[in-house]
Design an enzyme around this catalytic site. Structure first.
Site, short mmCIF file in Angstrom:
data_model
loop_
_atom_site.label_atom_id
_atom_site.label_comp_id
_atom_site.label_asym_id
_atom_site.label_seq_id
_atom_site.Cartn_x
_atom_site.Cartn_y
_atom_site.Cartn_z
CG HIS A 41 -2.88 -8.02 6.32
ND1 HIS A 41 -2.08 -8.43 5.29
CD2 HIS A 41 -4.14 -8.43 6.01
CE1 HIS A 41 -2.83 -9.05 4.38
NE2 HIS A 41 -4.08 -9.07 4.80
CD GLU A 49 -11.60 -5.94 7.04
OE1 GLU A 49 -11.28 -5.84 5.86
OE2 GLU A 49 -11.61 -7.01 7.66
CE LYS A 91 -3.87 -2.28 2.22
NZ LYS A 91 -5.20 -1.87 1.77
CE LYS A 100 -12.91 -10.02 7.99
NZ LYS A 100 -12.06 -9.28 7.06
C1 BG6 Z 1 -7.28 -9.88 3.36
C2 BG6 Z 1 -8.12 -10.57 4.40
O1 BG6 Z 1 -5.97 -10.38 3.37
O2 BG6 Z 1 -7.27 -8.49 3.62
C3 BG6 Z 1 -9.51 -10.00 4.44
O3 BG6 Z 1 -8.17 -11.97 4.11
C4 BG6 Z 1 -9.47 -8.48 4.60
O4 BG6 Z 1 -10.27 -10.59 5.49
C5 BG6 Z 1 -8.55 -7.88 3.56
O5 BG6 Z 1 -10.79 -7.99 4.46
C6 BG6 Z 1 -8.40 -6.37 3.77
O6 BG6 Z 1 -7.60 -5.85 2.77
P1 BG6 Z 1 -7.96 -4.64 1.82
O7 BG6 Z 1 -6.83 -3.72 1.97
O8 BG6 Z 1 -7.98 -5.22 0.46
O9 BG6 Z 1 -9.24 -4.04 2.28
#
Ligand code: BG6
Length: 470
Positions: A241, A217, A183, A328
């Site tokens: 992450h 999220e 990112k 979530k």
């Molecule tokens: C993924 C997870 O690696 O990253 C997901 O498996 C998550 O659960 C997602 O929602 C979030 O990443 P981004 O940056 O694409 O919103």
């Protein structure tokens, strides 16, 4: 961003063998990322994507699938990949499928100096069989192989996979993706810090009281409930992450600013992460209604929320909590890294602060600096003000998606934003207590809120930076 790297040329033709080509990850992220690179002129003149999977479909059907994927998830022309797509059924260790022959034919079509990249957009359980298949069919020479996350699902399975991969490939051929490292704003963590004494000078425990890495999220998991129920928030996001972004914040300055030293510095600091104390430092949650989803067990104990207080045991960070959180079905979606700065308790008889350096990793990224200022007016009153910089407004900037950026790095051989065995070994060691008998039970929380109240305790009296008030 340009890191100096060993082979900056994308002039060689590229053959991208996309394993799991019909799957969710390919459709949502990988195919759109390839289209973005093509549109940005970042692919060589000659390139092909050879999709592969168990099901037999024609090249035309694959092209249609790709158009639908770009329609739904892409950023523009949904025919961008037309003419560049082929499809073949995949191999097993014993059977070549159509793939082995198709790789030879497409590589020949592209030319002798073709760079062959295998992208494993497949579940972690397929990493080992695919790697063995590459060996069994004599396909390993000169290739690059991209592994998705999670690389292993425990300290033990990581070691098994790592041993196998190193039997089959040289480390230089391996690219382990954690897309949060791709990112734009994550990359700014090291540029902002090392490129500006103003920030670099305060990047330590003298000046930083807390680090928050917060990824709430609003997303549900209904469309991938089965996968999710076997995984949970901590495995899906914390050991991957959140730890990698924490390492980006915490790393020591690399001895040289090049790809290899940057990756090594980031991954090395994970070795200073203290193994989690599940009872003291971790709160797991599960949103109310989760067990009613199709594909979720009625008595599921899977976590859909995790908050953790991580300690980095080195001189720079000793005593500074790294507060990591994701879940979530929360009230808001955000991806924010905040360094909460120490401030004087009072100034001119008033409380001062908070001072903060915040980076939003979402979308094209943004940097927000919050400081104490004088409130304009006749009296000496204090206020706080925030200066914001949206990264897409930076002159000449043309942001790439995280997947586009990382895929480009694979093509040019820049390994700075990929994880290393040393870092992952340490990440699994830090995480291991949460997979043992002291794992806390997930606490139920209301959907559309901020997770279980117990998580507030971890953040201390000032609470989480993101919350109902922010
Ligand atoms: C993924 C997870 O690696 O990253 C997901 O498996 C998550 O659960 C997602 O929602 C979030 O990443 P981004 O940056 O694409 O919103």
């Amino acid at each position: 961003m340009p890191h100096p790297h060993p082979d900056t040329s994308t002039d060689h033709p590229v053959l991208l063998v996309l394993h799991g080509a019909r799957g969710d990850l390919s459709r949502r992220l990988v195919l759109p990322a390839i289209a973005d690179l093509a549109s940005a002129g970042l692919l060589p003149e000659r390139w092909l994507v050879l999709g592969t999977g168990r099901r037999s479909i024609t090249d035309d059907e694959f092209a249609e699938l790709a158009r639908d994927a770009l329609d739904e998830f892409g950023n523009g022309d949904s025919t961008r990949l037309d003419g560049h797509l082929r499809y073949a059924t995949t191999f097993t260790e014993d059977e070549p499928g159509e793939l082995v022959q198709a790789i030879a034919a497409t590589a020949e079509e592209l030319g002798a100096d073709t760079t062959v990249v295998h992208y494993l957009a497949v579940p972690p359980s397929a990493f080992a069989p695919t790697t063995r298949g590459l060996r069994a069919h004599g396909l390993t020479e000169g290739i690059r192989v991209v592994y998705e996350k999670p690389y292993g699902t425990s300290a033990e399975s990581f070691e098994e996979l790592d041993t196998l991969v190193h039997e089959v490939l040289d480390e230089q051929q391996v690219f382990r993706i954690d897309h949060f490292l791709g990112k734009e704003a994550t990359q700014n963590l090291h540029v902002l810090r090392f490129g500006n004494q103003l920030f670099g000078g305060v990047w330590n425990r003298e000046h930083v009281a807390q680090v928050h890495i917060d990824l709430p999220e609003t997303l549900d998991v209904a469309d991938r409930a089965e996968f999710y129920d076997a995984t949970g928030a901590a495995l899906d996001m914390l050991v991957t992450h959140l730890f990698q972004v924490a390492a980006e914040v915490a790393m020591e300055p690399p001895s040289r600013f090049d790809a290899e030293h940057l990756a090594a510095a980031r991954e090395r600091v994970i070795g200073c992460f203290r193994p989690l104390d599940p009872q003291q430092d971790v709160v797991l949650g599960q949103f109310r209604g989760y067990r009613e989803l199709d594909g979720v067990a009625d008595d599921s104990r899977t976590d859909t929320f995790v908050a953790a207080r991580l300690w980095v045991d080195n001189d720079r960070w000793r005593g500074v909590p790294f507060l990591l959180r994701t879940g979530k079905r929360m009230a808001r979606s955000a991806q924010q890294v905040t360094l909460v700065l120490r401030t004087p308790h009072e100034l001119f008889g008033e409380p001062a602060g908070p001072g903060r350096i915040a980076l939003s990793l979402a979308g094209d990224g943004a940097i927000d600096i919050t400081t104490t200022v004088k409130q304009p007016g006749p009296d000496l009153r204090l206020a706080t003000g925030t200066a914001s910089l949206a990264l897409q407004q930076v002159d000449g900037g043309e942001p790439l998606s995280a997947y586009g950026s990382l895929l480009h790095d694979v093509l040019v051989g820049d390994r700075s934003l990929f994880t290393t065995p040393e870092g992952l070994r340490a990440a699994w060691r830090t995480f291991a207590p949460l997979q043992g008998p002291t794992r806390p039970e997930p606490v139920e929380y209301e959907p559309d809120g901020w997770g279980p109240g117990q998580a507030d305790r971890l953040a201390g009296p000032d609470g989480w930076v993101l919350g109902p008030e922010s």
